[in-house]
Design a protein around this motif. Structure first.
Motif, short mmCIF file in Angstrom:
data_model
loop_
_atom_site.label_atom_id
_atom_site.label_comp_id
_atom_site.label_asym_id
_atom_site.label_seq_id
_atom_site.Cartn_x
_atom_site.Cartn_y
_atom_site.Cartn_z
N MET A 1 13.31 -14.26 -6.33
CA MET A 1 12.22 -13.37 -5.33
C MET A 1 10.89 -13.54 -6.51
N GLY A 2 9.73 -13.59 -5.81
CA GLY A 2 8.79 -14.31 -5.64
C GLY A 2 8.43 -13.56 -6.49
N PHE A 3 6.81 -13.25 -7.55
CA PHE A 3 5.68 -12.90 -8.15
C PHE A 3 4.84 -12.01 -7.30
N GLY A 4 4.68 -12.97 -6.47
CA GLY A 4 3.87 -12.11 -4.85
C GLY A 4 4.09 -10.81 -4.58
N SER A 5 5.70 -10.62 -3.95
CA SER A 5 5.97 -9.51 -3.40
C SER A 5 6.18 -8.42 -4.43
N THR A 6 6.21 -8.63 -5.65
CA THR A 6 6.48 -7.93 -7.45
C THR A 6 4.95 -7.32 -7.12
N ALA A 7 4.36 -8.47 -7.26
CA ALA A 7 2.38 -7.86 -6.96
C ALA A 7 1.82 -6.79 -6.21
N LYS A 8 1.99 -7.23 -4.64
CA LYS A 8 2.19 -6.30 -3.85
C LYS A 8 2.41 -5.34 -4.24
N LYS A 9 4.32 -4.83 -4.53
CA LYS A 9 4.38 -3.84 -4.63
C LYS A 9 3.92 -2.86 -6.02
N LEU A 10 3.68 -3.67 -7.04
CA LEU A 10 2.60 -2.94 -8.14
C LEU A 10 1.16 -2.07 -7.28
N GLN A 11 1.05 -3.04 -6.73
CA GLN A 11 -0.81 -2.58 -5.60
C GLN A 11 -0.18 -1.03 -5.07
N LYS A 12 0.60 -1.32 -4.60
CA LYS A 12 1.01 -0.96 -3.30
C LYS A 12 1.14 1.02 -4.50
N VAL A 13 1.69 0.79 -5.51
CA VAL A 13 2.37 2.12 -5.88
C VAL A 13 1.15 2.25 -6.96
N THR A 14 -0.08 1.50 -6.79
CA THR A 14 -1.11 1.99 -7.79
C THR A 14 -1.96 2.97 -6.71
N GLU A 15 -2.19 2.30 -6.16
CA GLU A 15 -2.90 2.81 -4.45
C GLU A 15 -1.95 4.41 -4.02
N MET A 16 -0.68 3.93 -4.24
CA MET A 16 -0.01 5.23 -3.69
C MET A 16 -0.58 6.33 -4.94
N ALA A 17 -0.67 5.93 -6.15
CA ALA A 17 -0.64 6.72 -7.41
C ALA A 17 -2.38 7.28 -7.29
N ASP A 18 -3.68 6.24 -7.47
CA ASP A 18 -4.83 6.62 -7.19
C ASP A 18 -4.79 8.02 -6.20
N LYS A 19 -3.66 7.98 -4.85
CA LYS A 19 -3.99 8.70 -3.90
C LYS A 19 -3.83 10.16 -4.20
N LEU A 20 -3.12 9.80 -5.36
CA LEU A 20 -2.06 10.87 -5.33
C LEU A 20 -2.79 12.26 -6.42
N GLU A 22 -6.27 11.65 -7.33
CA GLU A 22 -7.29 12.50 -6.38
C GLU A 22 -6.70 13.27 -5.96
N ARG A 23 -5.83 13.91 -4.97
CA ARG A 23 -5.72 14.94 -4.26
C ARG A 23 -5.33 16.31 -5.77
N PHE A 24 -4.72 15.62 -6.15
CA PHE A 24 -4.48 16.54 -7.24
C PHE A 24 -5.45 17.21 -8.50
N GLU A 25 -6.67 16.12 -8.45
CA GLU A 25 -7.82 16.56 -8.73
C GLU A 25 -8.57 17.33 -7.98
N ARG A 26 -8.37 16.87 -6.41
CA ARG A 26 -9.06 18.09 -5.48
C ARG A 26 -8.26 19.64 -5.94
N LEU A 27 -7.24 19.43 -6.05
CA LEU A 27 -6.37 20.78 -5.99
C LEU A 27 -6.70 22.00 -6.86
N ARG A 28 -7.06 20.93 -8.23
CA ARG A 28 -7.09 21.56 -9.27
C ARG A 28 -8.21 21.97 -9.58
N GLU A 29 -9.56 21.80 -8.73
CA GLU A 29 -10.53 22.36 -8.75
C GLU A 29 -10.86 23.67 -7.50
N GLN A 30 -9.83 23.28 -6.21
CA GLN A 30 -10.22 24.35 -5.47
C GLN A 30 -9.08 26.09 -6.55
#
Length: 101
Positions: A1-20, A22-30
């Motif tokens: 298992m290479g570090f490249g695939s782990t980095a991609k997975k971490l990047q996807k998780v980070t992006e999903m966390a950022d989107k989540l 943002e959605r949470f903040e919009r809901l809080r404002e609402q």
């Protein structure tokens, strides 16, 4: 298992966390906006209830001065409203009521 695939997975998780986040903040404002609206509405309703109580007191005082039995009028209006509702008639409160029957 290479570090490249782990980095991609971490990047996807980070992006999903950022989107989540943002959605949470919009809901809080609402929710905050909704809470503010509810509080404003509550204040308006309280003001209207106080004004209605004042108007009712004035109308009852005027009715008493004119010799009108307020309780009988209110009872009759409730009975007419119930009868109209049972008959399927529209807004029974829109009918004109004068004492010239």
């Amino acid at each position: 298992m290479g570090f490249g695939s782990t980095a991609k997975k971490l990047q996807k998780v980070t992006e999903m966390a950022d989107k989540l986040y943002e959605r949470f903040e919009r809901l809080r404002e609402q929710v905050n906006d909704l809470t503010e609206t509810v509080e404003d509405t509550h204040g308006r309703v309280a003001d209207l209830e106080a004004e209605l109580a004042e108007q009712r007191a004035l109308v009852e005082a005027l009715a008493e001065k004119e010799g009108v039995d307020v309780e009988a009028v209110v009872s009759d209006a409730g009975t007419e409203s119930e009868a109209a509702a049972e008959a399927g008639v529209g807004d029974a409160g829109s009918e004109r009521v004068d004492g010239n029957d």
